[in-house]
Write an enzyme that holds these catalytic residues in place. Structure first.
Site, PDB file in Angstrom:
ATOM      1  N   GLU A  63       0.842  -1.204   0.051  1.00 38.89           N
ATOM      2  CA  GLU A  63      -0.088   0.012   0.184  1.00 38.89           C
ATOM      3  C   GLU A  63       0.685   1.392   0.181  1.00 38.89           C
ATOM      4  O   GLU A  63       1.029   1.951   0.973  1.00 38.89           O
ATOM      5  CB  GLU A  63      -0.838   0.238   1.322  1.00 38.89           C
ATOM      6  CG  GLU A  63      -1.916   1.092   1.173  1.00 38.89           C
ATOM      7  CD  GLU A  63      -2.565   1.264   2.325  1.00 38.89           C
ATOM      8  OE1 GLU A  63      -3.698   2.219   2.424  1.00 38.89           O
ATOM      9  OE2 GLU A  63      -2.714   0.484   3.419  1.00 38.89           O
ATOM     10  N   LYS A 106      -3.092  -2.046  -2.566  1.00 46.64           N
ATOM     11  CA  LYS A 106      -4.079  -1.529  -2.174  1.00 46.64           C
ATOM     12  C   LYS A 106      -3.464   0.152  -2.416  1.00 46.64           C
ATOM     13  O   LYS A 106      -2.503   0.607  -2.050  1.00 46.64           O
ATOM     14  CB  LYS A 106      -4.164  -1.271  -0.681  1.00 46.64           C
ATOM     15  CG  LYS A 106      -5.389  -0.558  -0.260  1.00 46.64           C
ATOM     16  CD  LYS A 106      -5.689  -0.736   1.385  1.00 46.64           C
ATOM     17  CE  LYS A 106      -6.506   0.163   1.987  1.00 46.64           C
ATOM     18  NZ  LYS A 106      -7.150  -0.104   3.355  1.00 46.64           N
TER      19      LYS A 106
END
Length: 294
Positions: free
Chosen positions: A176, A212
């Site tokens: 992420e 993500k």
């Protein structure tokens, strides 16, 4: 690795609920939930209140594996119980929702336009603990505030370095590198971020991995990441967008589902009756689900 969980994350329709607010973000999450800072005096009391909130969400009849494929937990939540069961076991056994763990220790100071992750304390011990508590994968967040190629390269390299360690334990890492939605040259930074991640993926191997990412300026920008056989799922963070805006942006991106935190809990309040709470949560879940499967 639990193959049933892997199949759910890879092929299941729905989204991932981010229930992983940490020490720094918990007061704001509680405030948005209608609990002021004068309601608790110690950190322990604060975390007890946020666990009550998360438990209420997870136990709601609208929170099920039919529309939610996974949930990301804060470490204290993983180590707590819901109705006498460890949280990860409750999620999977009672709800058919795959449990993930937020593994990072927060952000380091900003340098070269980015905020890398702090070194993860007791990394091996925490990964071993996650495996023992039936966690499927982990999430780790760093932040890109400015378009700075050297900074972005370092962020991506650090994410993949940590991801390799996580994968060695049979856990699925969620990479992420968040891009701040208000930054200048956001689209340019996203292009360069994608380039760096594709280079890393060429040497990644076959261990399952997830991404993500901030909802991009150019629709379907990150779609090439799904072409790598190791990529299990591509999810989006809401990044400060309202749920309505985040859902609209998400619906324009194929093969990308949600992993929302604040946008998921938007409108929920501690003073609601159970029926009011469940109705509001169901509306939120349904709207995010619909945006995730378009």
């Amino acid at each position: 690795m639990n193959k049933e969980m892997l199949n759910k994350i890879k092929n299941g329709k729905g989204f991932i609920a981010a229930l992983d607010q940490s020490g720094g973000s918990t007061p704001k999450a509680l405030l948005n939930y209608g609990i002021n800072e004068d309601a608790y005096k110690t950190e322990e009391e604060m975390f007890d209140l946020i666990h009550e909130m998360r438990s209420r969400i997870v136990k709601s009849k609208s929170f099920t594996g039919d529309k939610i494929v996974g949930a990301i937990l804060f470490e204290r939540t993983m180590n707590s119980e819901i109705d006498g069961k460890m949280t990860a076991d409750f999620l999977w056994e009672k709800k058919q929702v795959v449990p993930f763990l937020k593994i990072d220790n927060g952000l380091a100071e900003k340098a070269e336009g980015v905020k890398p992750m702090k070194e993860i304390i007791n990394f091996d011990a925490r990964l071993k603990d996650a495996v023992e508590k039936n966690i499927f994968g982990t999430k780790m967040r760093s932040v890109i505030d400015e378009y700075n190629e050297e900074g972005i390269k370092k962020i991506v390299a650090q994410q993949f370095e940590f991801a390799k360690k996580i994968a060695s334990y049979g856990l699925v890492p969620i990479i992420e590198p968040e891009i701040t939605i208000t930054m200048q040259n956001k689209a340019k930074a996203e292009d360069f971020l994608l380039k760096c991640m594709k280079e890393e993926m060429k040497n990644w191997g076959d261990a399952p991995v997830m991404f993500k990412l901030t909802l991009p300026e150019v629709d379907n920008l990150y779609l090439p990441l799904t072409e790598f056989p190791a990529t299990v799922r591509l999810v989006a963070l809401s990044g400060g967008y309202s749920r309505e805006v985040a859902n609209e942006k998400l619906s324009q991106n194929s093969k990308m589902s949600a992993s929302f935190s604040r946008a998921l809990t938007e409108g929920l309040n501690a003073q609601m009756t159970d029926d009011e709470f469940d109705k509001m949560l169901a509306e939120s879940i349904n709207s995010i689900y619909e945006a995730s499967i378009k």
